[in-house]
Motif scaffolding. Structure first.
Motif, PDB file in Angstrom:
ATOM      1  N   MET A   1      82.337  19.547  71.151  1.00  0.00           N
ATOM      2  CA  MET A   1      82.361  19.262  69.714  1.00  0.00           C
ATOM      3  C   MET A   1      83.519  19.973  69.021  1.00  0.00           C
ATOM      4  SD  MET A   1      80.882  17.472  67.472  1.00  0.00           S
ATOM      5  CE  MET A   1      79.361  17.029  68.296  1.00  0.00           C
ATOM      6  N   PHE A   2      83.880  21.168  69.528  1.00  0.00           N
ATOM      7  CA  PHE A   2      84.959  21.944  68.911  1.00  0.00           C
ATOM      8  C   PHE A   2      86.130  22.131  69.873  1.00  0.00           C
ATOM      9  CE2 PHE A   2      80.983  23.375  66.873  1.00  0.00           C
ATOM     10  CZ  PHE A   2      81.265  23.048  65.569  1.00  0.00           C
ATOM     11  N   LYS A   3      86.335  21.153  70.793  1.00  0.00           N
ATOM     12  CA  LYS A   3      87.455  21.288  71.721  1.00  0.00           C
ATOM     13  C   LYS A   3      88.776  20.946  71.067  1.00  0.00           C
ATOM     14  CE  LYS A   3      86.142  16.817  73.665  1.00  0.00           C
ATOM     15  NZ  LYS A   3      85.677  16.145  74.888  1.00  0.00           N
ATOM     16  N   LYS A   4      88.743  20.429  69.827  1.00  0.00           N
ATOM     17  CA  LYS A   4      89.957  20.199  69.050  1.00  0.00           C
ATOM     18  C   LYS A   4      89.842  20.972  67.739  1.00  0.00           C
ATOM     19  CE  LYS A   4      91.300  15.695  70.886  1.00  0.00           C
ATOM     20  NZ  LYS A   4      91.666  14.295  70.539  1.00  0.00           N
ATOM     21  N   PRO A   5      90.978  21.281  67.096  1.00  0.00           N
ATOM     22  CA  PRO A   5      90.916  22.082  65.859  1.00  0.00           C
ATOM     23  C   PRO A   5      90.085  21.402  64.774  1.00  0.00           C
ATOM     24  CG  PRO A   5      93.171  21.972  66.688  1.00  0.00           C
ATOM     25  CD  PRO A   5      92.369  21.017  67.521  1.00  0.00           C
ATOM     26  N   LEU A   6      89.450  22.217  63.936  1.00  0.00           N
ATOM     27  CA  LEU A   6      88.680  21.711  62.809  1.00  0.00           C
ATOM     28  C   LEU A   6      89.624  21.200  61.736  1.00  0.00           C
ATOM     29  CD1 LEU A   6      86.738  23.624  64.382  1.00  0.00           C
ATOM     30  CD2 LEU A   6      85.640  24.133  62.215  1.00  0.00           C
ATOM     31  N   SER A   7      89.157  20.219  60.973  1.00  0.00           N
ATOM     32  CA  SER A   7      89.982  19.638  59.920  1.00  0.00           C
ATOM     33  C   SER A   7      89.233  19.716  58.592  1.00  0.00           C
ATOM     34  CB  SER A   7      90.328  18.183  60.255  1.00  0.00           C
ATOM     35  OG  SER A   7      89.153  17.397  60.389  1.00  0.00           O
ATOM     36  N   ASN A   8      89.952  19.361  57.531  1.00  0.00           N
ATOM     37  CA  ASN A   8      89.378  19.350  56.165  1.00  0.00           C
ATOM     38  C   ASN A   8      88.698  20.678  55.824  1.00  0.00           C
ATOM     39  OD1 ASN A   8      90.199  16.672  55.862  1.00  0.00           O
ATOM     40  ND2 ASN A   8      88.269  15.893  56.678  1.00  0.00           N
ATOM     41  N   LEU A   9      89.332  21.775  56.223  1.00  0.00           N
ATOM     42  CA  LEU A   9      88.754  23.088  55.949  1.00  0.00           C
ATOM     43  C   LEU A   9      88.835  23.395  54.454  1.00  0.00           C
ATOM     44  CD1 LEU A   9      90.236  25.150  58.914  1.00  0.00           C
ATOM     45  CD2 LEU A   9      87.868  24.459  58.615  1.00  0.00           C
ATOM     46  N   LYS A  10      87.705  23.744  53.886  1.00  0.00           N
ATOM     47  CA  LYS A  10      87.659  24.154  52.486  1.00  0.00           C
ATOM     48  C   LYS A  10      87.750  25.674  52.393  1.00  0.00           C
ATOM     49  CE  LYS A  10      86.816  19.836  51.486  1.00  0.00           C
ATOM     50  NZ  LYS A  10      87.846  18.958  50.917  1.00  0.00           N
ATOM     51  N   THR A  11      88.145  26.175  51.249  1.00  0.00           N
ATOM     52  CA  THR A  11      88.246  27.625  51.070  1.00  0.00           C
ATOM     53  C   THR A  11      86.872  28.255  51.203  1.00  0.00           C
ATOM     54  OG1 THR A  11      90.092  27.277  49.557  1.00  0.00           O
ATOM     55  CG2 THR A  11      89.039  29.437  49.543  1.00  0.00           C
ATOM     56  N   SER A  12      86.785  29.295  52.033  1.00  0.00           N
ATOM     57  CA  SER A  12      85.502  29.964  52.231  1.00  0.00           C
ATOM     58  C   SER A  12      85.087  30.671  50.938  1.00  0.00           C
ATOM     59  CB  SER A  12      85.598  30.976  53.374  1.00  0.00           C
ATOM     60  OG  SER A  12      86.617  31.920  53.118  1.00  0.00           O
ATOM     61  N   ALA A  13      83.785  30.650  50.690  1.00  0.00           N
ATOM     62  CA  ALA A  13      83.253  31.258  49.465  1.00  0.00           C
ATOM     63  C   ALA A  13      82.065  32.133  49.835  1.00  0.00           C
ATOM     64  CB  ALA A  13      82.820  30.177  48.477  1.00  0.00           C
ATOM     65  N   PRO A  14      81.933  33.328  49.231  1.00  0.00           N
ATOM     66  CA  PRO A  14      80.787  34.192  49.534  1.00  0.00           C
ATOM     67  C   PRO A  14      79.491  33.596  48.999  1.00  0.00           C
ATOM     68  CG  PRO A  14      82.124  35.118  47.756  1.00  0.00           C
ATOM     69  CD  PRO A  14      82.877  33.940  48.282  1.00  0.00           C
ATOM     70  N   LEU A  15      78.404  33.788  49.767  1.00  0.00           N
ATOM     71  CA  LEU A  15      77.099  33.308  49.331  1.00  0.00           C
ATOM     72  C   LEU A  15      76.522  34.233  48.267  1.00  0.00           C
ATOM     73  CD1 LEU A  15      75.225  32.211  52.578  1.00  0.00           C
ATOM     74  CD2 LEU A  15      76.374  30.772  50.917  1.00  0.00           C
ATOM     75  N   ARG A  16      75.838  33.645  47.325  1.00  0.00           N
ATOM     76  CA  ARG A  16      75.114  34.455  46.341  1.00  0.00           C
ATOM     77  C   ARG A  16      73.952  35.162  47.023  1.00  0.00           C
ATOM     78  NH1 ARG A  16      73.922  30.046  41.800  1.00  0.00           N
ATOM     79  NH2 ARG A  16      73.211  29.010  43.725  1.00  0.00           N
ATOM     80  N   SER A  17      73.470  36.213  46.427  1.00  0.00           N
ATOM     81  CA  SER A  17      72.379  36.992  47.027  1.00  0.00           C
ATOM     82  C   SER A  17      71.147  36.130  47.253  1.00  0.00           C
ATOM     83  CB  SER A  17      72.028  38.184  46.124  1.00  0.00           C
ATOM     84  OG  SER A  17      73.141  39.046  46.000  1.00  0.00           O
ATOM     85  N   SER A  18      70.855  35.253  46.290  1.00  0.00           N
ATOM     86  CA  SER A  18      69.680  34.388  46.447  1.00  0.00           C
ATOM     87  C   SER A  18      69.862  33.407  47.603  1.00  0.00           C
ATOM     88  CB  SER A  18      69.415  33.623  45.142  1.00  0.00           C
ATOM     89  OG  SER A  18      70.560  32.851  44.784  1.00  0.00           O
ATOM     90  N   ASP A  19      71.078  32.859  47.759  1.00  0.00           N
ATOM     91  CA  ASP A  19      71.333  31.924  48.856  1.00  0.00           C
ATOM     92  C   ASP A  19      71.281  32.647  50.205  1.00  0.00           C
ATOM     93  OD1 ASP A  19      71.638  29.808  47.115  1.00  0.00           O
ATOM     94  OD2 ASP A  19      73.814  30.090  46.915  1.00  0.00           O
ATOM     95  N   ARG A  20      71.762  33.880  50.231  1.00  0.00           N
ATOM     96  CA  ARG A  20      71.697  34.653  51.485  1.00  0.00           C
ATOM     97  C   ARG A  20      70.252  34.911  51.877  1.00  0.00           C
ATOM     98  NH1 ARG A  20      70.730  39.973  52.374  1.00  0.00           N
ATOM     99  NH2 ARG A  20      71.279  40.708  54.484  1.00  0.00           N
ATOM    100  N   ARG A  21      69.408  35.245  50.917  1.00  0.00           N
ATOM    101  CA  ARG A  21      67.991  35.489  51.215  1.00  0.00           C
ATOM    102  C   ARG A  21      67.323  34.228  51.759  1.00  0.00           C
ATOM    103  NH1 ARG A  21      68.190  38.525  46.364  1.00  0.00           N
ATOM    104  NH2 ARG A  21      67.297  36.745  45.208  1.00  0.00           N
TER     105      ARG A  21
END
Length: 607
Positions: A1-21
């Motif tokens: 599934m990942f034998k080729k590079p990933l595409s359409n990468l979006k900027t990574s964003a930190p999860l909110r505390s509630s989403d992490r929980r």
């Protein structure tokens, strides 16, 4: 599934505390882990990153604060959280496992799935579709050693079919993610942790954890089967058989210019790949009892010994130079010491005796290299099939059609066809060929030409005149055009289609087929220079192909080409044109082909 590079990468964003929980709770409930383990596997500062695989499958990766991918989801709307190799190295028991020999791991890393013959052990009671980890199995000092998980996948069948011999071929696990693939490469690329010894059952402890099962049932014996391995003498015999296999196959086919060969290259490129993939079938170990080699019943199979155990260090020679000198005494090879001024200490092999009696009498066997090549070819074939399937799903189907009209109506009635049907060019040619054969119209002097009878002549004669031309005159009288008596077969078909009405058909998956009257023209991609040296690219004629709209194309090309775009009506003609700043003919073509439009229906012009 990942034998080729990933595409359409979006900027990574930190999860909110509630989403992490919420993420931590989902993982804890799914994988039955404690709150303390949840804090380790879902740390503070975790990031989310959207991506697409090379098959355009969307997904979300969750990254640790250090940037290691630790969890991911696959598929639109999927909420199944899959642990990555980095996570499995932190807590190796959150997924059940299967083990496989070391020779199979590079094949899995290359993108192949795990096949049934490659399974050595597995956790009991695995269901089809269940997530599992794959570990490397080796034998060290008489103990079964398992590496940390090196791949993650889904069971292709229940585990009881592995044990009961229900299948001998086919896939055991569909690999989703593996060590050293492009998802793993996004992280810190840490070294693989140390392996662990496979726990054996303890009959005296009722609370002992249930051990992993052998994929092939052990031989029926009242006493436990001892760990099997080759003696140094047997390893030496197998190395000699590997050399004989290499001489009879790869080495004998080498051109004379390939010699001399350094000893290390001979060992790594020829001897090691020529080791038997199933050593016990070539040379049963001396510790193997006769009952274990019985093959009278289908389930009685010789036990597996990892071919990687066959090495110089495990032989009686302990060094490659000593082994090669022994083969030279037997007359298999001719050796030469390296020159004194050379920096390489490698002994050189100057000649190979392919006619030696040992080589002539050698019985070939299945080698490690052959299995690896077969697995690599299969992985490449599956990848090509997936690419072809992907292209087939998205490609626009275009068919040019013709309908009998005016001068061709009588012809199609005489050919036995319909006067109202739509025909492709091959169908028109087939009708003409059948008629030509039935009337014996092939020219006797030149078979490339067809004699025109009255029916054919009446259809093509008017089309042979140039439009707008006037009859010539001689002495005030009009001269008739010369009568056409014969014509080449391809020219005849072309002349007939010129007397027919043009139609076209557009097929797009998931939509109704569109069939319209009139000729279909290619999309025109024109590069023009305006205002000195400023260039622009104009795209027109894309509307009939149904898969792109002007505004959408302008927006997407603005991102692809990193330049300004605009949409405007075409002066004096129906339709619109899309303008892209710069010389973007190649980029526009790749964009349109990516949308499924066949390349032969895209015409690029201009400089």
């Amino acid at each position: 599934m990942f034998k080729k590079p990933l595409s359409n990468l979006k900027t990574s964003a930190p999860l909110r505390s509630s989403d992490r929980r919420k993420l931590k709770q989902r993982i804890a409930s799914t994988y039955a882990i404690s709150s303390e383990d949840g804090d380790i596997l879902v740390p503070d500062g975790i990031l989310s990153l959207k991506f697409s695989t090379y098959l355009d499958e969307p997904g979300v990766a969750y990254l640790s604060p250090e940037g290691d991918p630790i969890w991911f989801t696959l598929g639109k709307g999927s909420d199944e959280l899959i642990p990555t190799i980095y996570t499995l190295w932190k807590k190796q028991d959150i997924l059940p496992f299967l083990s496989t020999p070391a020779a199979v791991i590079p094949v899995l890393v290359g993108g192949a799935d795990l096949m049934i013959p490659g399974v050595v052990h597995h956790t009991p009671s695995l269901a089809e579709g269940q997530l599992v980890a794959i570990r490397q199995y080796t034998k060290e000092n008489g103990s079964d050693v398992l590496s940390p998980p090196l791949a993650v996948g889904r069971m292709a069948l229940p585990s009881d079919q592995l044990r009961d011999g229900g299948k001998e071929k086919g896939k055991a696990v569909y690999v989703v993610h593996a060590w050293k693939d492009h998802l793993w490469e996004m992280g810190s690329k840490a070294d693989v942790p140390e392996g662990s010894t496979l726990q054996q059952p303890n009959d005296g402890d009722e609370n002992a954890e249930e051990p992993a099962e052998l994929a092939t049932p052990p031989p029926k014996s009242p006493s436990p089967t001892p760990a099997l391995s080759y003696t140094p003498q047997e390893t030496t015999q197998l190395l000699l058989k590997s050399l004989l296999q290499a001489i009879s196959t790869t080495l004998s086919s080498l051109p004379a210019s390939s010699l001399p060969i350094p000893s290390t290259l001979l060992y790594t490129n020829h001897i090691l790949p020529s080791r038997p993939a199933f050593p016990t079938l070539v040379l049963p170990p001396s510790a193997l009892s006769p009952s274990l080699t019985s093959t009278t019943e289908e389930e009685d199979k010789p036990p597996h010994i990892d071919p990687t155990e066959i090495s110089i260090k495990s032989s009686t020679h302990k060094s490659l130079s000593s082994f090669l000198k022994s083969t030279e005494k037997q007359g298999l090879l001719t050796l030469k010491s390296p020159p004194k001024h050379s920096n390489s200490p490698d002994t050189l092999i100057t000649s190979i005796n392919a006619s030696h009696p040992l080589v002539v009498d050698h019985q070939p066997f299945v080698t490690v290299g052959a299995l690896e090549k077969t697995a690599a070819r299969k992985a490449a074939r599956e990848e090509r099939e997936k690419e072809e399937e992907k292209r087939g799903r998205g490609e626009v189907g275009v068919r040019e059609l013709w309908k009998p009209y005016l001068g061709s109506l009588a012809l199609f009635e005489g050919l036995g066809g319909s006067k109202t049907a739509l025909y492709t060019l091959p169908e028109i040619r087939a009708l003409l060929n059948t008629y030509i054969a039935s009337k014996n119209l092939v020219n006797q002097n030149d078979n490339a030409y067809i004699n025109l009878d009255d029916l054919l002549h009446s259809c093509v004669s008017s089309s042979s005149k140039t439009k707008g031309s006037k009859p010539s005159k001689a002495g005030g009288e009009e001269l008739e055009a010369p009568t056409i008596k014969f014509m080449k077969r391809d020219e005849l078909a072309k002349s007939v289609t010129e007397k027919m009405q043009s139609w076209y058909e557009i097929r797009v998956e998931g939509r109704e087929t569109v069939c319209k009257k009139g000729p279909l023209k290619p999309i025109q991609v024109t590069v023009k220079v305006r205002q000195g040296r400023k260039a622009c690219t104009l795209i027109v004629g894309f509307e009939p192909f149904l898969v792109v709209e002007a505004e959408e194309m302008a927006e997407e090309l603005r991102k692809v080409c990193a330049g300004a775009t605009s949409v405007s009506p075409i002066t004096g003609k129906p339709g619109v044109e899309v303008l892209v700043q710069g010389k973007q003919g190649k980029a526009v073509t790749e964009y349109l082909v990516g949308k499924g439009i066949p390349k032969n229906w895209i015409q690029v012009s201009g400089k």
